[in-house]
Design a protein around this motif. Structure first.
Motif, PDB file in Angstrom:
ATOM      1  N   LEU A   8       0.828  -1.202   0.000  1.00 50.58           N
ATOM      2  CA  LEU A   8       0.000   0.000   0.000  1.00 50.58           C
ATOM      3  C   LEU A   8       0.866   1.257   0.000  1.00 50.58           C
ATOM      4  N   VAL A   9       1.870   1.272   0.842  1.00 44.70           N
ATOM      5  CA  VAL A   9       2.768   2.424   0.921  1.00 44.70           C
ATOM      6  C   VAL A   9       3.535   2.600  -0.380  1.00 44.70           C
ATOM      7  N   ASP A  10       4.008   1.504  -0.970  1.00 42.04           N
ATOM      8  CA  ASP A  10       4.750   1.580  -2.230  1.00 42.04           C
ATOM      9  C   ASP A  10       3.909   2.199  -3.335  1.00 42.04           C
ATOM     10  N   VAL A  11       2.649   1.801  -3.425  1.00 43.18           N
ATOM     11  CA  VAL A  11       1.767   2.340  -4.459  1.00 43.18           C
ATOM     12  C   VAL A  11       1.503   3.826  -4.193  1.00 43.18           C
ATOM     13  N   LEU A  12       1.293   4.176  -2.936  1.00 45.61           N
ATOM     14  CA  LEU A  12       1.041   5.578  -2.588  1.00 45.61           C
ATOM     15  C   LEU A  12       2.231   6.486  -2.903  1.00 45.61           C
ATOM     16  N   GLU A  13       3.430   5.987  -2.682  1.00 41.24           N
ATOM     17  CA  GLU A  13       4.629   6.809  -2.838  1.00 41.24           C
ATOM     18  C   GLU A  13       5.237   6.761  -4.230  1.00 41.24           C
ATOM     19  N   SER A  14       4.749   5.904  -5.079  1.00 47.08           N
ATOM     20  CA  SER A  14       5.335   5.739  -6.404  1.00 47.08           C
ATOM     21  C   SER A  14       4.999   6.918  -7.321  1.00 47.08           C
ATOM     22  N   ASP A  15       6.016   7.388  -8.037  1.00 48.67           N
ATOM     23  CA  ASP A  15       5.826   8.452  -9.026  1.00 48.67           C
ATOM     24  C   ASP A  15       5.679   7.884 -10.436  1.00 48.67           C
ATOM     25  N   VAL A  16       5.868   6.575 -10.569  1.00 42.16           N
ATOM     26  CA  VAL A  16       5.757   5.925 -11.874  1.00 42.16           C
ATOM     27  C   VAL A  16       4.535   5.014 -11.868  1.00 42.16           C
ATOM     28  N   PRO A  17       3.969   4.794 -13.045  1.00 39.69           N
ATOM     29  CA  PRO A  17       2.807   3.891 -13.096  1.00 39.69           C
ATOM     30  C   PRO A  17       3.176   2.478 -12.635  1.00 39.69           C
ATOM     31  N   ILE A  18       2.280   1.885 -11.896  1.00 47.59           N
ATOM     32  CA  ILE A  18       2.477   0.515 -11.414  1.00 47.59           C
ATOM     33  C   ILE A  18       1.467  -0.375 -12.112  1.00 47.59           C
ATOM     34  N   PRO A  19       1.963  -1.399 -12.842  1.00 45.66           N
ATOM     35  CA  PRO A  19       1.026  -2.305 -13.517  1.00 45.66           C
ATOM     36  C   PRO A  19       0.074  -2.956 -12.514  1.00 45.66           C
ATOM     37  N   GLN A  20      -1.174  -2.972 -12.856  1.00 42.22           N
ATOM     38  CA  GLN A  20      -2.232  -3.589 -12.046  1.00 42.22           C
ATOM     39  C   GLN A  20      -2.286  -3.008 -10.634  1.00 42.22           C
ATOM     40  N   ALA A  21      -2.046  -1.716 -10.522  1.00 44.39           N
ATOM     41  CA  ALA A  21      -2.017  -1.073  -9.205  1.00 44.39           C
ATOM     42  C   ALA A  21      -3.339  -1.232  -8.465  1.00 44.39           C
ATOM     43  N   SER A  22      -4.451  -1.084  -9.147  1.00 41.28           N
ATOM     44  CA  SER A  22      -5.743  -1.179  -8.450  1.00 41.28           C
ATOM     45  C   SER A  22      -5.981  -2.587  -7.916  1.00 41.28           C
ATOM     46  N   VAL A  23      -5.558  -3.592  -8.660  1.00 43.68           N
ATOM     47  CA  VAL A  23      -5.715  -4.981  -8.204  1.00 43.68           C
ATOM     48  C   VAL A  23      -4.824  -5.226  -6.992  1.00 43.68           C
ATOM     49  N   LYS A  24      -3.600  -4.743  -7.053  1.00 44.67           N
ATOM     50  CA  LYS A  24      -2.664  -4.920  -5.937  1.00 44.67           C
ATOM     51  C   LYS A  24      -3.161  -4.187  -4.691  1.00 44.67           C
ATOM     52  N   LEU A  25      -3.687  -2.988  -4.885  1.00 45.08           N
ATOM     53  CA  LEU A  25      -4.218  -2.236  -3.749  1.00 45.08           C
ATOM     54  C   LEU A  25      -5.398  -2.964  -3.109  1.00 45.08           C
ATOM     55  N   GLN A  26      -6.275  -3.469  -3.938  1.00 43.60           N
ATOM     56  CA  GLN A  26      -7.447  -4.186  -3.419  1.00 43.60           C
ATOM     57  C   GLN A  26      -7.032  -5.449  -2.665  1.00 43.60           C
ATOM     58  N   ALA A  27      -6.059  -6.198  -3.197  1.00 41.15           N
ATOM     59  CA  ALA A  27      -5.585  -7.406  -2.527  1.00 41.15           C
ATOM     60  C   ALA A  27      -4.940  -7.062  -1.195  1.00 41.15           C
ATOM     61  N   ALA A  28      -4.097  -6.045  -1.195  1.00 34.97           N
ATOM     62  CA  ALA A  28      -3.435  -5.640   0.044  1.00 34.97           C
ATOM     63  C   ALA A  28      -4.459  -5.185   1.075  1.00 34.97           C
ATOM     64  N   GLN A  29      -5.437  -4.421   0.654  1.00 32.13           N
ATOM     65  CA  GLN A  29      -6.464  -3.937   1.572  1.00 32.13           C
ATOM     66  C   GLN A  29      -7.271  -5.105   2.143  1.00 32.13           C
ATOM     67  N   THR A  30      -7.571  -6.076   1.315  1.00 35.33           N
ATOM     68  CA  THR A  30      -8.329  -7.243   1.773  1.00 35.33           C
ATOM     69  C   THR A  30      -7.558  -8.014   2.829  1.00 35.33           C
ATOM     70  N   VAL A  31      -6.262  -8.207   2.606  1.00 36.94           N
ATOM     71  CA  VAL A  31      -5.446  -8.909   3.592  1.00 36.94           C
ATOM     72  C   VAL A  31      -5.435  -8.147   4.911  1.00 36.94           C
ATOM     73  N   LEU A  32      -5.263  -6.844   4.834  1.00 35.40           N
ATOM     74  CA  LEU A  32      -5.209  -6.039   6.053  1.00 35.40           C
ATOM     75  C   LEU A  32      -6.562  -5.983   6.771  1.00 35.40           C
ATOM     76  N   ASP A  33      -7.643  -6.054   6.030  1.00 35.50           N
ATOM     77  CA  ASP A  33      -8.983  -6.034   6.623  1.00 35.50           C
ATOM     78  C   ASP A  33      -9.280  -7.308   7.411  1.00 35.50           C
ATOM     79  N   ARG A  34      -8.595  -8.362   7.093  1.00 34.85           N
ATOM     80  CA  ARG A  34      -8.857  -9.633   7.769  1.00 34.85           C
ATOM     81  C   ARG A  34      -8.186  -9.643   9.113  1.00 34.85           C
TER      82      ARG A  34
END
Length: 104
Positions: free
Chosen positions: A78-104
């Motif tokens: 989550l932090v890596d995606v937030l701080e990145s200045d370059v596009p991250i492939p599949q960023a929304s999917v990675k964010l959703q997966a990370a958020q789901t893990v943290l929500d559990r």
């Protein structure tokens, strides 16, 4: 990677060697696939429901332990995606997966 050794055993219940193998395979080689862990531990495929019913709580503990071990990586993602200045492939999917893990 096996997480079975990090789970506190239920003091009132002794698991058989086969049950311990099943849980170890579940968190390791089978990568969460109940049916594959069943076969690897030496159970017949027809015993699936009986084994899962008998080991319901330890199976849930394995899943919770896997999530706990994955939480720091999810938080860092989550932090890596937030701080990145370059596009991250599949960023929304990675964010959703990370958020789901943290929500559990």
């Amino acid at each position: 990677m096996s997480f079975l050794k990090t789970i506190e055993p239920n003091k009132n219940r002794k698991l058989t060697d086969r049950q311990e193998k099943f849980l170890d395979y579940l968190s390791g080689e089978a990568r969460g696939d109940l049916k594959q862990a069943l076969v690897l531990a030496g159970y017949e495929e027809t015993s699936y429901y009986a084994v899962v019913k008998a080991l319901r709580e330890p199976i849930i503990e394995v899943a919770n332990t896997i999530l706990a071990h994955s939480a720091p990586k999810a938080a860092q993602s989550l932090v890596d995606v937030l701080e990145s200045d370059v596009p991250i492939p599949q960023a929304s999917v990675k964010l959703q997966a990370a958020q789901t893990v943290l929500d559990r």
